[in-house]
Scaffold this motif. Structure first.
Motif, short mmCIF file in Angstrom:
data_model
loop_
_atom_site.label_atom_id
_atom_site.label_comp_id
_atom_site.label_asym_id
_atom_site.label_seq_id
_atom_site.Cartn_x
_atom_site.Cartn_y
_atom_site.Cartn_z
N ILE A 138 40.39 -66.13 -4.90
CA ILE A 138 39.22 -65.59 -5.60
C ILE A 138 38.00 -66.46 -5.29
CG2 ILE A 138 38.21 -65.05 -7.85
CD1 ILE A 138 41.03 -64.65 -8.93
N ARG A 152 36.55 -65.86 -1.85
CA ARG A 152 35.71 -64.67 -1.74
C ARG A 152 34.35 -64.88 -2.40
NH1 ARG A 152 40.92 -62.49 -3.22
NH2 ARG A 152 41.98 -61.76 -1.33
N VAL A 153 34.35 -65.63 -3.50
CA VAL A 153 33.07 -65.97 -4.13
C VAL A 153 32.23 -66.81 -3.18
CG1 VAL A 153 32.00 -67.26 -6.01
CG2 VAL A 153 33.94 -65.79 -6.49
N MET A 200 35.50 -60.45 2.02
CA MET A 200 36.10 -59.46 1.12
C MET A 200 35.55 -58.09 1.48
SD MET A 200 34.04 -60.34 -2.38
CE MET A 200 32.25 -60.51 -2.40
N THR A 202 29.20 -55.23 1.23
CA THR A 202 28.89 -56.32 0.30
C THR A 202 27.40 -56.42 0.08
OG1 THR A 202 30.81 -57.54 1.12
CG2 THR A 202 29.17 -58.78 -0.16
N THR A 259 31.73 -55.41 -6.73
CA THR A 259 31.79 -56.72 -6.09
C THR A 259 32.74 -57.65 -6.84
OG1 THR A 259 29.47 -56.41 -5.43
CG2 THR A 259 30.38 -58.62 -5.18
N CYS A 295 36.25 -59.41 -5.43
CA CYS A 295 36.59 -60.85 -5.45
C CYS A 295 38.05 -61.04 -5.87
CB CYS A 295 35.67 -61.59 -6.40
SG CYS A 295 33.97 -61.76 -5.82
N VAL A 340 33.21 -65.78 -11.34
CA VAL A 340 33.02 -64.53 -10.60
C VAL A 340 31.94 -63.67 -11.26
CG1 VAL A 340 34.14 -62.43 -9.78
CG2 VAL A 340 35.41 -64.58 -9.80
N CYS A 376 28.41 -62.49 -9.44
CA CYS A 376 28.18 -61.06 -9.18
C CYS A 376 27.03 -60.47 -10.00
CB CYS A 376 29.46 -60.28 -9.44
SG CYS A 376 30.81 -60.71 -8.32
#
Length: 874
Positions: free
Chosen positions: A589, A592-593, A633, A639, A660, A664, A750, A754
């Motif tokens: 996670i 991806r962040v 991601m 994105t 989004t 994640c 996250v 986002c």
């Protein structure tokens, strides 16, 4: 924390330093002395966490609703007597204190091992003497206080400096904390949180003036004493032989005092009777055995100087002053070049500018020269010149090291290097550079740069540019052009330049010596040598910084600015190989962040720099950070950029933000199911789906316990939760509770990254998790109790339970993860519960051992690079 041995010394040797006071009386006196001024206490929240956490149970993951109630009572008590509270939290770990941070984390690991050993032996929670604060307490306390309407701030450096600065410059009633560093800072009064009686508002005030009187010192001597005794910057062993030498010559040894007490008296005696004789005549390195630790020692000293303060121990006689258009300018003669270079020479400034002065003068001493080179250090260039002007030179080097360049320069400019510089650390760059610019101005260089502001004299030392007359603090955010103040709350109008941060204010003093390269604070690792600032978009970084300072986000600004984050200890059993560490489970996670936040890096797989993770997990010696690369991601529709996520206020953007967020977690395929879930269970289901897909040692009984406790919590009062008592303590349930809470902190990260598609309240633990309640449901589920029993025979909960369970199970099936009860597991599952080294982690459509059969806990030391994380789903 704080100065080594000073807390015990104050309590046993000098108890008269401690005075019992009453906050209500102090507030009334403050109002009479300063009419119209609200009595304000600055709270070092990190020091207070263990005192705020009053619930009896701490082992099961946290009694969050009880804790929230305790915080509410704390705030109400002070508000009732008219006292305003300002809460500060640590926003980062400074590099100079990283070793101390690691040392404490490793010590915590040993304590956690003893805790799990006790649980397995006694099946109950250990006593308060083994108390360990629940995971995520600091993170969620910020949001709890904001929910309670309190002014809550997150620091841009170590919080104690910002706390002391705020208290001094805003005429606060005092500082509430538990750190002997507040006895060293020359700031407002320091009160002990550990001695606070909330009912009466009585506590203990520790008086630095009485401490000085007992030791025969001045307040300005306390930073020197602190460094000689050892603190978070200066290792205790650095001056051990010196302290014993002082003790051996000390003639007033008190037999009734302990050894540490006598050492403090002996060192103080040496300062007052020996060092004071030469103060202003000789430099400290001529009086103390600094050796190769000179730079670190001066950094430690400087770390206690607040804005506008100077130390009489930093001394250099001025060599010449010239006048230029009514401007007094401090001069420096380079013994090698025999050429005088003005420190600052903007002829329109009309400003008196000195860089170093005699201690008898009233002038600020924010910087000094290399004590051994016998040369003063010029600061910057004149308005017409394009010539670089050295900020600092090594004692043996013939190379000048510039501080900043002309506005048209595109050249990276190092701050200070040693005689044999291994590496350049940029101080100011040209407008095209993507380097971090911590000292100088923004893209259109030509602005005045505020070096130092004395809050009493209002005198400023300026380094001027060419065209603009706008003042920009020396420690401005490289992209925001905004003052990097100690506190950026809108109500604060007074300048608090972070130029006084010890990272900057004595860099000129500490020219690097070749012997101390390993301690050179400017010696950053090679992985960030060419890119210290991770994001170049000024507008986005400014927004991230604002959210950080106002304690509205978690880790986002750290990732975008320095590319370095940390996570402290979690209650994890190093001997349980069936459950992986939370650091590994949630790493995909975070990866991806990283790809979302570091969007400037187009080719994520090859060029985007790794983020340095200091995450504590069993088996990690923390000698180096893990270098973790971003992971691309897949977001439906592509994105979106951070500008779209953070700045676009169109209603349809909430859909993109949620897309989004789910990407994640790699759960885009479960969007429909999750949207049908009501608040606050939407975020919980997202987290549970991720956990059960990632970790195949989680079973149906675990899922029942997680969902049942969340549903039952909605109908529980705080008093009911207080009286709840699980039959016994199960070590696996302890770890699962902490695992879920760490997942909630990951949700905070996250959601912040986002653009806040979900309300933060939806995953605050006091709304969806209670440690004891989960433990009770876990034990019942493990024994095979019916769902109706888990839900306490409540029919309305039963319908919700089956709906939530169906959402999680259906989403997991899409990922080929079928959640089964433990009774239905085959032999390969049974083995996972009993053997070390047999933990499984889901890496695809089937099951595979992590790291080719190596146990979870043996992932090796840090510093390896994680590009396509071996623990992620494909």
């Amino acid at each position: 924390m704080g100065v080594r041995g000073l807390q015990g010394f104050v309590g046993s040797t000098c108890p008269h330093i401690c005075t019992v006071v009453n906050f209500k009386e102090l507030a009334e006196h403050h109002r009479s002395k300063y009419p119209g001024c609200t009595p304000t206490i600055v709270v070092d929240a990190m020091c207070c966490l263990r005192y705020w956490y009053t619930p009896e149970s701490w082992i099961c993951g946290g009694q969050w609703r009880e804790y929230f109630s305790a915080l509410r009572d704390f705030v109400k008590t002070f508000t009732a007597v008219g006292i305003k509270l300002i809460f500060f939290f640590d926003g980062m770990v400074e590099q100079d204190k990283r070793d101390e941070w690691v040392k404490r984390r490793l010590k915590n690991n040993r304590e956690i091992s003893r805790i799990f050993h006790y649980i397995k032996s006694h099946k109950e929670q250990p006593g308060r003497n083994m108390f360990f604060i629940p995971s995520g307490l600091a993170v969620f306390t910020r949001f709890a206080l904001k929910t309670l309407g309190q002014e809550t701030l997150c620091s841009l450096q170590e919080a104690d400096y910002e706390v002391a600065s705020y208290g001094l410059q805003h005429n606060c009633l005092g500082i509430l904390g538990e750190d002997t560093d507040y006895l060293i800072y020359d700031t407002c009064p320091y009160f002990s949180i550990s001695e606070l009686c909330l009912e009466s508002l009585d506590t203990v005030m520790l008086c630095r003036e009485k401490l000085c009187e007992s030791l025969g010192l001045h307040v300005a001597d306390l930073p020197l004493l602190a460094c000689l005794l050892g603190n978070d910057i200066i290792p205790e062993g650095m001056f051990e032989s010196f302290r014993y030498k002082c003790l051996s010559s000390y003639t007033s040894v008190k037999e009734n005092f302990d050894k540490k007490g006598n050492i403090i008296l002996a060192v103080s005696d040496h300062i007052s009777k020996v060092l004071h004789l030469y103060q202003g005549e000789r430099k400290l390195e001529e009086l103390l055995p600094l050796g190769p630790n000179k730079a670190l020692f001066y950094k430690g000293m400087a770390s206690y100087l607040l804005p506008g303060q100077k130390s009489p121990w930093f001394f250099q006689k001025p060599k010449g002053v010239i006048t230029l258009d009514k401007q007094v300018i401090s001069m420096s003669s380079d013994p090698e070049s025999r050429e005088e270079v003005p420190m600052c020479s903007d002829p329109e400034s009309k400003q008196e500018v000195h860089m170093c002065s005699d201690p008898e003068s009233r002038q600020e001493v924010p910087m000094c020269s290399d004590p051994e080179s016998r040369q003063e250090v010029p600061m910057c260039t004149g308005p017409e010149s394009r010539q670089e002007v050295p900020m600092c030179t090594g004692s043996e080097s013939r190379q000048e090291v510039p501080m900043c360049t002309g506005p048209e320069s595109r050249q990276e400019v190092p701050m200070c290097t040693g005689p044999e510089p291994r590496q350049e650390v940029p101080m100011c760059t040209g407008p095209e550079s993507r380097q971090e610019v911590p000292m100088c101005t923004g893209p259109q260089s030509g602005q005045e740069v505020l070096i130092w502001t004395d809050p009493e004299s209002r005198q400023e030392i300026l380094c001027t540019g060419h065209e603009s007359k706008q003042e920009v603090p020396i420690c401005t955010d490289p992209i925001s052009k905004q003052e990097d103040s100690m506190c950026t709350h809108p109500e604060i109008n007074q300048k608090l330049p972070v130029a006084t941060d010890f990272e900057f204010k004595l860099e000129a003093l500490m020219c690097t010596n070749p012997e101390i390269k390993q301690e050179d604070p400017t010696n950053v690792g090679p992985e960030i040598k060419q890119q210290v600032t991770m994001v170049s978009d000024t507008e986005i970084l400014k927004i991230a910084r604002t959210h950080h300072v106002q304690a509205e986000s978690y880790l986002v600004y750290n990732i975008m600015s320095s590319g370095e984050i940390e996570c402290s200890n979690t209650l994890e059993d190093e001997l349980d190989q069936a459950l992986p560490s939370q650091a590994f489970i949630y790493r995909p996670i975070r990866q991806r962040v990283y790809s979302l936040l570091l969007e400037d890096c187009q080719d994520v797989a090859s060029t985007c720099p790794a983020v340095k993770e200091w995450f504590v997990y069993p088996g990690n010696p923390l000698r180096h950070p893990d270098l973790v690369r971003p992971l691309q991601m897949s977001v439906p529709g592509g994105t979106p950029s951070l500008k779209i996520l953070w700045l676009n206020q169109e209603p349809e953007m909430q859909v993109r933000r949620l897309d989004t967020l789910l990407a994640c977690f790699n759960l885009s395929s479960s969007r429909e199911e999750l949207q049908a879930v009501e608040s606050p269970f939407q975020a919980l289901c997202c987290l549970l789906i991720y956990l059960f897909v990632q970790v195949d040692t989680l079973c149906l009984e675990d899922l029942h316990a997680f969902i049942a406790q969340a549903l039952c919590l909605q109908g529980k009062s705080t008093s009911q939760l207080v009286n709840l008592q699980p039959d016994y303590i199960n070590p696996r349930a302890v770890q699962l509770g902490s695992l879920l809470v760490r997942g909630l902190t990951t949700l905070v990260l996250v959601n912040s990254a986002c653009g806040f598609p979900w309300k933060m309240s939806d995953f605050m633990p006091w709304n969806i998790f209670d440690g004891k309640l989960f433990h009770q449901k876990y034990l019942q589920s493990e024994k095979g109790y019916a769902v109706e029993v888990l839900l306490e025979q409540n029919r309305s909960r039963l319908t919700k339970f089956h709906n939530l369970k169906a959402v999680v199970c259906k989403a997991c099936m899409k990922e080929n993860r079928r959640i089964t009860g433990r009774a239905h597991w085959g032999s390969h599952h049974a083995g996972r519960w009993g053997r070390q080294g047999s933990g499984y982690h889901r890496t695809g459509s089937g099951y595979s051992r992590s790291s080719q059969g190596q146990p979870w806990r043996d992932q090796g030391p840090g510093s390896r690079q994680y590009e396509h994380d071996q623990w992620r789903r494909y």
